[in-house]
Motif scaffolding. Structure first.
Motif, mmCIF file in Angstrom:
data_model
loop_
_atom_site.group_PDB
_atom_site.id
_atom_site.type_symbol
_atom_site.label_atom_id
_atom_site.label_comp_id
_atom_site.label_asym_id
_atom_site.label_seq_id
_atom_site.Cartn_x
_atom_site.Cartn_y
_atom_site.Cartn_z
ATOM 1 N N ALA A 54 9.742 53.646 39.493
ATOM 2 C CA ALA A 54 8.998 52.449 39.095
ATOM 3 C C ALA A 54 9.765 51.689 38.019
ATOM 4 O O ALA A 54 10.890 52.036 37.661
ATOM 5 N N THR A 55 9.165 50.630 37.494
ATOM 6 C CA THR A 55 9.706 49.919 36.337
ATOM 7 C C THR A 55 8.578 49.745 35.326
ATOM 8 O O THR A 55 7.392 49.724 35.691
ATOM 9 N N GLN A 56 8.948 49.615 34.063
ATOM 10 C CA GLN A 56 7.930 49.455 33.035
ATOM 11 C C GLN A 56 7.141 48.171 33.272
ATOM 12 O O GLN A 56 7.699 47.144 33.644
ATOM 13 N N GLY A 57 5.835 48.245 33.050
ATOM 14 C CA GLY A 57 4.982 47.097 33.286
ATOM 15 C C GLY A 57 4.801 46.255 32.034
ATOM 16 O O GLY A 57 4.494 46.781 30.962
ATOM 17 N N TRP A 58 4.993 44.939 32.167
ATOM 18 C CA TRP A 58 4.798 44.036 31.033
ATOM 19 C C TRP A 58 3.855 42.890 31.389
ATOM 20 O O TRP A 58 3.189 42.348 30.536
ATOM 21 N N ASN A 59 3.809 42.545 32.637
ATOM 22 C CA ASN A 59 3.091 41.347 33.054
ATOM 23 C C ASN A 59 2.360 41.642 34.359
ATOM 24 O O ASN A 59 2.909 42.299 35.246
ATOM 25 N N LEU A 60 1.112 41.156 34.481
ATOM 26 C CA LEU A 60 0.349 41.410 35.699
ATOM 27 C C LEU A 60 1.055 40.868 36.934
ATOM 28 O O LEU A 60 0.943 41.433 38.018
ATOM 29 N N VAL A 61 1.765 39.774 36.805
ATOM 30 C CA VAL A 61 2.521 39.206 37.921
ATOM 31 C C VAL A 61 3.985 39.575 37.722
ATOM 32 O O VAL A 61 4.676 39.018 36.872
ATOM 33 N N GLY A 62 4.439 40.534 38.496
ATOM 34 C CA GLY A 62 5.783 41.059 38.301
ATOM 35 C C GLY A 62 6.866 40.165 38.863
ATOM 36 O O GLY A 62 6.618 39.146 39.529
#
Length: 572
Positions: free
Chosen positions: A520-528
């Motif tokens: 996966a990748t780290q999540g920062w924003n609801l719209v990736g």
């Protein structure tokens, strides 16, 4: 290939990374009773510098601090349902405790967990996987609009923002793409600041399959369950069956009365047709659609020419009247699952082979927000059903590329090829077997008893087995994420400062590298970033290193205090 990690290393990490013990988060495996989220008494100063209890379980300490923040329940799934997410929730729960929140992690079977979160609102924090679909704005009103906070309506966090509400709706109506991008960027900025929901990790669409039996998968943003991948994939095994598995029973086959669960989306995508489907280039595609053409005479009207000569699985003709019936029916019965869609239009008309939908307001990306969302159902069957969301459906009749065959509810579901469909599948049958244990699933995939994993869970089994000669793993970017959702109805969590502090505390890098093996990748924003320019690159990232300290600092600046045990108290 990813470098495999042994399980003892992974468990050692879980014990040490949080600076405490993960199992100290009160994980009650199998608990199904009422959670102990409401303390029994509060305390107040007694004049002597000590504290006394006084009725609701919060505590006022000496020195002018306010009452202690309440106890919160963090809902968790069982380890055998999703081991990586189970461990991630325990880890986040420990970090939240270090932040100064009194958080107890409780484990529930998935159906119970989902009901507690979305129907009963009996939670403080919760996490599962959510996706946005083809157009990221489609689900935004469902998840965040102030009017959508009743049980089952979608905004289960209880978040309200009347200033944001018009933007949430207007972006669905905006015809100019650049203006729509600006609106989505604004929504992302506001939600990132208020954080009722925040992505922990952005998830790919992983698919593991046995390459001795299956080939020719097409990658699609929403996943490999979409009609295009499912009709392109080829089964080369002599048995001609696409054989998958799921970890739990399906529960229902009612396409108008389910909870938008992934396991059922996979079935209904192939059992039913939709007016317009979008291909892997995210373009409306008549070869995938019940409508063979479409037009917009003006900004509030869309006309669809319905495919001729198509039939339902029981042999009856599919007609434009079926389409009108479906749209009228879900609107008249206010079917919750499709509320965003039926609120968009006023009326539906039939003109020969054409169906005209008259929308209440100008429509924007109509084939991403409307035309591709609603499954068309047969009038001759559903007109006899007065309560569509609660009717029991065990033998569904649709018009899609797969037809219902049989359903042993605790064992397996079989769908067979619809030879009369214009877009037939390249296999005879698709079987899903209910197999709870991941190790069993992988053994069966390796020996060819199964040949694909429709919902491939990221974890040790995937990491270890991807190098096997007969196994191929695809992991293209997806449309979804694991979310940390906070119940804004609860004291403390009704304050964005506390919610931000909680988000700062999430150990995202550790979760991805140690629990998700870097898939996966780290999540920062609801719209990736997989959504291109719809994703707002200016959304700031929450602190990764020293996140607990940063979160505490935010709370202290806002007047929160911490007692000798490190627990947070409201401002005086």
């Amino acid at each position: 290939m990813k470098e495999p990690r042994n399980d003892s290393t992974r468990r050692r990490f879980l014990r040490t990374v949080a600076g405490g013990t993960v199992v100290g988060t009160t994980a009650l495996a199998g608990c199904s009773g009422e959670s102990d989220t409401t303390p029994a008494a509060t305390t107040e100063e007694d004049g002597s510098g000590s504290t006394t209890e006084s009725g609701d379980g919060t505590e006022a300490s000496a020195g002018g601090a306010g009452e202690a923040l309440p106890t919160y329940t963090y809902l968790n799934n069982p380890a055998n349902y999703n081991a990586a997410r189970h461990d991630a929730i325990n880890l986040i729960g420990e970090r939240l405790n270090q932040l100064g929140l009194d958080v107890g992690v409780e484990v529930f079977e998935w159906g119970t967990l989902y009901e507690r979160a979305t129907q009963e609102f009996d939670f403080g924090f919760t996490t599962w996987s959510r996706g946005l679909g083809l157009y990221p704005g489609t689900r935004m009103p469902e998840q965040f609009h102030s009017s959508n906070t009743d049980p089952g309506q979608g905004n289960f966090t209880g978040y309200t923002n009347e200033d944001l509400d018009p933007v949430l709706m207007n972006q669905l109506q905006e015809g100019d793409r650049s203006a729509r991008v600006d609106m989505l960027h604004e929504i992302q900025s506001v939600i990132n600041e208020d954080v009722p929901m925040h992505p922990i990790v952005q998830m790919p669409n992983p698919l593991a399959f046995n390459n001795n039996q299956v080939s020719n998968w097409t990658e699609h943003l929403v996943g490999f369950y979409h009609m295009e991948p499912q009709t392109n994939v080829e089964v080369t095994a002599d048995h001609g069956e696409l054989r998958g598995s799921w970890s739990e029973t399906l529960g229902t086959l009612n396409v108008l009365g389910y909870n938008n669960e992934t396991k059922l989306i996979h079935q209904f995508e192939m059992l039913y047709d939709k007016l317009v489907r979008n291909n892997s280039n995210l373009e409306p595609d008549a070869d995938l659609s019940l409508a063979t053409s479409w037009e917009s005479p003006d900004e509030t009207t869309v006309r669809y020419q319905i495919r001729e000569g198509h039939t339902w699985h029981d042999g009856e003709d599919v007609t434009p009247e079926d389409v009108k019936f479906t749209l009228d029916y879900i609107k008249e019965n206010q079917v919750p699952l499709y509320a965003t869609q039926w609120e968009m239009y006023d009326s539906v008309e039939v003109d020969g082979q054409w169906v005209q939908v008259n929308f209440s307001n100008p429509v924007g990306p109509v084939h991403q927000t409307f035309s591709n969302q609603i499954p068309i159902v047969p009038q001759h069957i559903w007109s006899e059903r007065s309560d569509p969301t609660n009717v029991s459906v065990t033998e569904p009749v649709g018009s899609g590329p797969l037809m219902f065959d049989y359903w042993d509810q605790g064992s397996e579901l079989s769908l067979v090829r619809n030879d009369d469909h214009w877009n037939t599948v390249n296999y005879d049958r698709r079987i899903w077997r209910i197999i709870p244990e991941s190790s069993t699933v992988w053994s069966l995939l390796l020996d060819g008893t199964l040949n694909y994993l429709p919902f491939t869970r990221i974890g040790k089994q995937l990491s270890d087995n991807q190098s096997e000669d007969q196994i191929t793993v695809l992991a293209p970017p997806g449309d979804g994420w694991w979310h940390l959702s906070q119940n804004t109805r609860q004291g403390g969590l009704d304050d964005p400062v506390v919610r931000r502090a909680a988000v700062h505390s999430i150990p995202k890098q550790v979760i991805n590298e140690q629990l998700l093996y870097g898939f996966a990748t780290q999540g920062w924003n609801l719209v990736g970033e997989s959504f291109g320019d719809y994703s707002n690159p200016e959304v700031p990232k929450y602190q990764e290193e020293n996140g607990v300290e940063v979160g505490r600092g935010l709370m202290e600046e806002a007047g929160y205090t911490f007692d000798d045990d490190g627990m947070a108290h409201f401002p005086e």
